[in-house]
Design a protein around this motif. Structure first.
Motif, PDB file in Angstrom:
ATOM      1  N   ILE A   1     -22.444  -0.042  -6.338  1.00 48.52           N
ATOM      2  CA  ILE A   1     -22.417  -0.480  -4.940  1.00 48.52           C
ATOM      3  C   ILE A   1     -20.982  -0.746  -4.481  1.00 48.52           C
ATOM      4  O   ILE A   1     -20.548  -0.286  -3.416  1.00 48.52           O
ATOM      5  CB  ILE A   1     -23.286  -1.740  -4.756  1.00 48.52           C
ATOM      6  N   LEU A   2     -20.230  -1.476  -5.295  1.00 49.99           N
ATOM      7  CA  LEU A   2     -18.848  -1.816  -4.933  1.00 49.99           C
ATOM      8  C   LEU A   2     -17.921  -0.601  -5.018  1.00 49.99           C
ATOM      9  O   LEU A   2     -16.984  -0.475  -4.231  1.00 49.99           O
ATOM     10  CB  LEU A   2     -18.330  -2.928  -5.848  1.00 49.99           C
ATOM     11  N   LEU A   3     -18.202   0.271  -5.974  1.00 49.59           N
ATOM     12  CA  LEU A   3     -17.360   1.455  -6.160  1.00 49.59           C
ATOM     13  C   LEU A   3     -17.312   2.311  -4.899  1.00 49.59           C
ATOM     14  O   LEU A   3     -16.242   2.753  -4.471  1.00 49.59           O
ATOM     15  CB  LEU A   3     -17.879   2.288  -7.334  1.00 49.59           C
ATOM     16  N   TRP A   4     -18.493   2.544  -4.294  1.00 54.48           N
ATOM     17  CA  TRP A   4     -18.573   3.448  -3.155  1.00 54.48           C
ATOM     18  C   TRP A   4     -18.301   2.755  -1.819  1.00 54.48           C
ATOM     19  O   TRP A   4     -18.399   3.376  -0.768  1.00 54.48           O
ATOM     20  CB  TRP A   4     -19.933   4.131  -3.127  1.00 54.48           C
ATOM     21  N   THR A   5     -17.975   1.482  -1.861  1.00 51.70           N
ATOM     22  CA  THR A   5     -17.619   0.752  -0.642  1.00 51.70           C
ATOM     23  C   THR A   5     -16.189   0.214  -0.782  1.00 51.70           C
ATOM     24  O   THR A   5     -15.244   0.797  -0.273  1.00 51.70           O
ATOM     25  CB  THR A   5     -18.621  -0.390  -0.367  1.00 51.70           C
ATOM     26  N   LEU A   6     -16.035  -0.880  -1.524  1.00 54.19           N
ATOM     27  CA  LEU A   6     -14.715  -1.457  -1.742  1.00 54.19           C
ATOM     28  C   LEU A   6     -13.788  -0.480  -2.460  1.00 54.19           C
ATOM     29  O   LEU A   6     -12.606  -0.353  -2.111  1.00 54.19           O
ATOM     30  CB  LEU A   6     -14.854  -2.742  -2.568  1.00 54.19           C
ATOM     31  N   GLY A   7     -14.321   0.222  -3.462  1.00 55.23           N
ATOM     32  CA  GLY A   7     -13.499   1.179  -4.202  1.00 55.23           C
ATOM     33  C   GLY A   7     -12.956   2.287  -3.314  1.00 55.23           C
ATOM     34  O   GLY A   7     -11.802   2.710  -3.449  1.00 55.23           O
ATOM     35  N   MET A   8     -13.783   2.754  -2.394  1.00 55.86           N
ATOM     36  CA  MET A   8     -13.347   3.798  -1.474  1.00 55.86           C
ATOM     37  C   MET A   8     -12.243   3.280  -0.558  1.00 55.86           C
ATOM     38  O   MET A   8     -11.265   3.980  -0.265  1.00 55.86           O
ATOM     39  CB  MET A   8     -14.542   4.288  -0.648  1.00 55.86           C
TER      40      MET A   8
ATOM     41  N   PHE B   1     -11.011   8.836  -7.666  1.00 55.58           N
ATOM     42  CA  PHE B   1     -11.032   8.435  -6.263  1.00 55.58           C
ATOM     43  C   PHE B   1      -9.657   8.568  -5.621  1.00 55.58           C
ATOM     44  O   PHE B   1      -9.537   8.955  -4.460  1.00 55.58           O
ATOM     45  CB  PHE B   1     -11.536   6.987  -6.136  1.00 55.58           C
ATOM     46  N   ALA B   2      -8.609   8.214  -6.370  1.00 55.80           N
ATOM     47  CA  ALA B   2      -7.252   8.314  -5.833  1.00 55.80           C
ATOM     48  C   ALA B   2      -6.908   9.761  -5.502  1.00 55.80           C
ATOM     49  O   ALA B   2      -6.299  10.050  -4.462  1.00 55.80           O
ATOM     50  CB  ALA B   2      -6.248   7.755  -6.841  1.00 55.80           C
ATOM     51  N   ARG B   3      -7.319  10.676  -6.363  1.00 54.33           N
ATOM     52  CA  ARG B   3      -7.039  12.095  -6.109  1.00 54.33           C
ATOM     53  C   ARG B   3      -7.861  12.591  -4.921  1.00 54.33           C
ATOM     54  O   ARG B   3      -7.351  13.321  -4.056  1.00 54.33           O
ATOM     55  CB  ARG B   3      -7.362  12.918  -7.351  1.00 54.33           C
ATOM     56  N   LYS B   4      -9.111  12.182  -4.863  1.00 52.09           N
ATOM     57  CA  LYS B   4     -10.009  12.590  -3.785  1.00 52.09           C
ATOM     58  C   LYS B   4      -9.480  12.116  -2.428  1.00 52.09           C
ATOM     59  O   LYS B   4      -9.581  12.829  -1.427  1.00 52.09           O
ATOM     60  CB  LYS B   4     -11.400  12.002  -4.033  1.00 52.09           C
ATOM     61  N   ASN B   5      -8.893  10.908  -2.396  1.00 56.62           N
ATOM     62  CA  ASN B   5      -8.458  10.307  -1.137  1.00 56.62           C
ATOM     63  C   ASN B   5      -6.954  10.428  -0.892  1.00 56.62           C
ATOM     64  O   ASN B   5      -6.397   9.717  -0.055  1.00 56.62           O
ATOM     65  CB  ASN B   5      -8.870   8.834  -1.101  1.00 56.62           C
ATOM     66  N   ASN B   6      -6.309  11.335  -1.647  1.00 57.48           N
ATOM     67  CA  ASN B   6      -4.880  11.612  -1.464  1.00 57.48           C
ATOM     68  C   ASN B   6      -4.003  10.371  -1.609  1.00 57.48           C
ATOM     69  O   ASN B   6      -3.057  10.153  -0.847  1.00 57.48           O
ATOM     70  CB  ASN B   6      -4.624  12.257  -0.091  1.00 57.48           C
ATOM     71  N   SER B   7      -4.348   9.550  -2.588  1.00 55.73           N
ATOM     72  CA  SER B   7      -3.542   8.371  -2.890  1.00 55.73           C
ATOM     73  C   SER B   7      -2.724   8.660  -4.152  1.00 55.73           C
ATOM     74  O   SER B   7      -2.628   9.817  -4.588  1.00 55.73           O
ATOM     75  CB  SER B   7      -4.449   7.156  -3.075  1.00 55.73           C
TER      76      SER B   7
ATOM     77  N   ASN C   1       0.833  -1.203   0.000  1.00 56.78           N
ATOM     78  CA  ASN C   1       0.000   0.000   0.000  1.00 56.78           C
ATOM     79  C   ASN C   1       0.865   1.248   0.000  1.00 56.78           C
ATOM     80  O   ASN C   1       1.975   1.225   0.537  1.00 56.78           O
ATOM     81  CB  ASN C   1      -0.924  -0.013   1.223  1.00 56.78           C
ATOM     82  N   PRO C   2       0.406   2.366  -0.574  1.00 58.93           N
ATOM     83  CA  PRO C   2      -0.943   2.563  -1.129  1.00 58.93           C
ATOM     84  C   PRO C   2      -1.123   2.053  -2.564  1.00 58.93           C
ATOM     85  O   PRO C   2      -2.238   1.948  -3.038  1.00 58.93           O
ATOM     86  CB  PRO C   2      -1.105   4.079  -1.091  1.00 58.93           C
ATOM     87  N   ASP C   3      -0.005   1.716  -3.243  1.00 55.32           N
ATOM     88  CA  ASP C   3      -0.114   1.307  -4.643  1.00 55.32           C
ATOM     89  C   ASP C   3      -0.901   0.006  -4.807  1.00 55.32           C
ATOM     90  O   ASP C   3      -1.561  -0.195  -5.833  1.00 55.32           O
ATOM     91  CB  ASP C   3       1.280   1.156  -5.256  1.00 55.32           C
ATOM     92  N   ARG C   4      -0.829  -0.872  -3.804  1.00 57.33           N
ATOM     93  CA  ARG C   4      -1.556  -2.136  -3.902  1.00 57.33           C
ATOM     94  C   ARG C   4      -3.058  -1.894  -4.107  1.00 57.33           C
ATOM     95  O   ARG C   4      -3.691  -2.530  -4.948  1.00 57.33           O
ATOM     96  CB  ARG C   4      -1.341  -2.969  -2.634  1.00 57.33           C
ATOM     97  N   GLY C   5      -3.613  -0.957  -3.350  1.00 60.97           N
ATOM     98  CA  GLY C   5      -5.029  -0.643  -3.479  1.00 60.97           C
ATOM     99  C   GLY C   5      -5.373  -0.100  -4.849  1.00 60.97           C
ATOM    100  O   GLY C   5      -6.421  -0.433  -5.413  1.00 60.97           O
ATOM    101  N   ILE C   6      -4.476   0.704  -5.408  1.00 65.46           N
ATOM    102  CA  ILE C   6      -4.709   1.293  -6.734  1.00 65.46           C
ATOM    103  C   ILE C   6      -4.703   0.209  -7.810  1.00 65.46           C
ATOM    104  O   ILE C   6      -5.567   0.183  -8.700  1.00 65.46           O
ATOM    105  CB  ILE C   6      -3.657   2.369  -7.055  1.00 65.46           C
ATOM    106  N   TYR C   7      -3.731  -0.707  -7.719  1.00 66.75           N
ATOM    107  CA  TYR C   7      -3.664  -1.792  -8.708  1.00 66.75           C
ATOM    108  C   TYR C   7      -4.879  -2.711  -8.602  1.00 66.75           C
ATOM    109  O   TYR C   7      -5.417  -3.163  -9.617  1.00 66.75           O
ATOM    110  CB  TYR C   7      -2.368  -2.594  -8.525  1.00 66.75           C
TER     111      TYR C   7
END
Length: 310
Positions: free
Chosen positions: A139-146, A271-277, A95-101
């Protein structure tokens, strides 16, 4: 519709993408306009397209197919999750790259790219089923994706985010379909006109995104290249063959397989930009996968038509 006709219409979409690239290179579409058009598509044209595409008279066949699409959706996404998890484990990505991949591997661009491509192959009825399948994406975007796009441990999930233009439009469309409610003609025509702009606008906006990136810098990253290969080939191809072994309607198999063959969702970068990733990495994943999909999508559609039929 035969293969030549389908590929001809897909070519039209990619000509629109090329126009977007050119407009971005000449700064006719700048960053500000690109973001504005993206918001316009998300909040206005796609919801309009979804509502009008579901304005059918109720039929048991469509309901049955719709239920199958919804039922198979979780299995398709679980398969994508497993592929992403195994990939990041084997490559020891932290992480944090793992989450992005993992985000890039799991989430296809089923809206911007998926709806136009599905419309080319199956027409408006395809958008009806694709919209239902896209419920799982939202559904997954706003949960798992976040979760995946948040680098720190404070992963605050706001389930109110599940109430968004996509899910609202799909819900309205389902109600219209189940109760065979017909919209007033002026309202339907207005929404239909607005929805019809989705395909050309979405393709031009995607082209403008591609016009911002430097391909030489992206292809030097082997992990990005591998992720693109996973997203465009390794995930959709086995799904196509597995679904074809099951006693499912052709259109159900085609909708799910084609949607899962789309490039990395643009939401990865957003999402990555929004969450500072690592939004630069996310943008590069979106860029390369979208660029490569210009070649892979026509090939994959050819396979779907050959194996499943339309």
């Amino acid at each position: 519709m035969d293969l030549t006709t389908v590929l001809s219409q897909v070519l039209v979409l990619f000509i629109l993408i090329t126009i977007g690239v050119i407009l971005r290179k000449f700064n006719i579409i700048n960053d500000s306009l690109g973001k504005g058009l993206s918001n316009f598509i998300v909040y206005a044209t796609i919801p309009s397209l979804l509502i009008t595409s579901m304005n059918y008279d109720f039929s048991k066949e469509m309901l049955s197919n719709g239920v199958l699409v919804l039922a198979i959706g979780p299995f398709a996404y679980v398969f994508a999750m497993l592929v992403g998890y195994i990939f990041t484990k084997i490559k020891h990505i932290e992480n944090p790259d793992r989450g992005i991949y993992q985000f890039a591997t799991i989430f296809p661009n089923g809206g911007f790219m998926g709806f136009p491509i599905v419309a080319v192959v199956y027409g408006e009825i395809g958008i009806f089923y694709s919209g239902l399948f896209n419920l799982w994406f939202n559904i997954l975007l706003w949960t798992l994706g976040m979760i995946l796009s948040t680098p720190n441990k404070n992963k605050n999930i706001n389930f109110k985010m599940l109430i968004n233009p996509g899910t609202i439009a799909i819900t309205i469309g389902i109600v219209l379909f189940l109760f065979s409610i017909k919209l007033p003609t002026p309202l339907f025509q207005a929404l239909d006109s607005l929805g019809n702009t989705t395909i050309p606008l979405a393709m031009v906006v995607i082209g403008s995104m591609l016009g911002e990136s430097n391909i030489k810098n992206v292809i030097s990253n082997k992990l990005i290249v591998i992720t693109t290969f996973l997203r465009l080939i390794i995930i959709p191809l086995p799904l196509l063959f597995i679904l074809n072994l099951l006693p499912l309607p052709k259109i159900v198999i085609g909708i799910i397989a084609i949607t899962m063959s789309m490039p990395v969702a643009a939401n990865a970068a957003i999402f990555a930009r929004k969450n500072n990733s690592n939004y630069k990495l996310a943008s590069e994943l979106v860029f390369l996968s979208t660029l490569c999909s210009i070649a892979t999508i026509p090939i994959f559609i050819s396979l779907v038509i050959k194996i499943v039929g339309v």
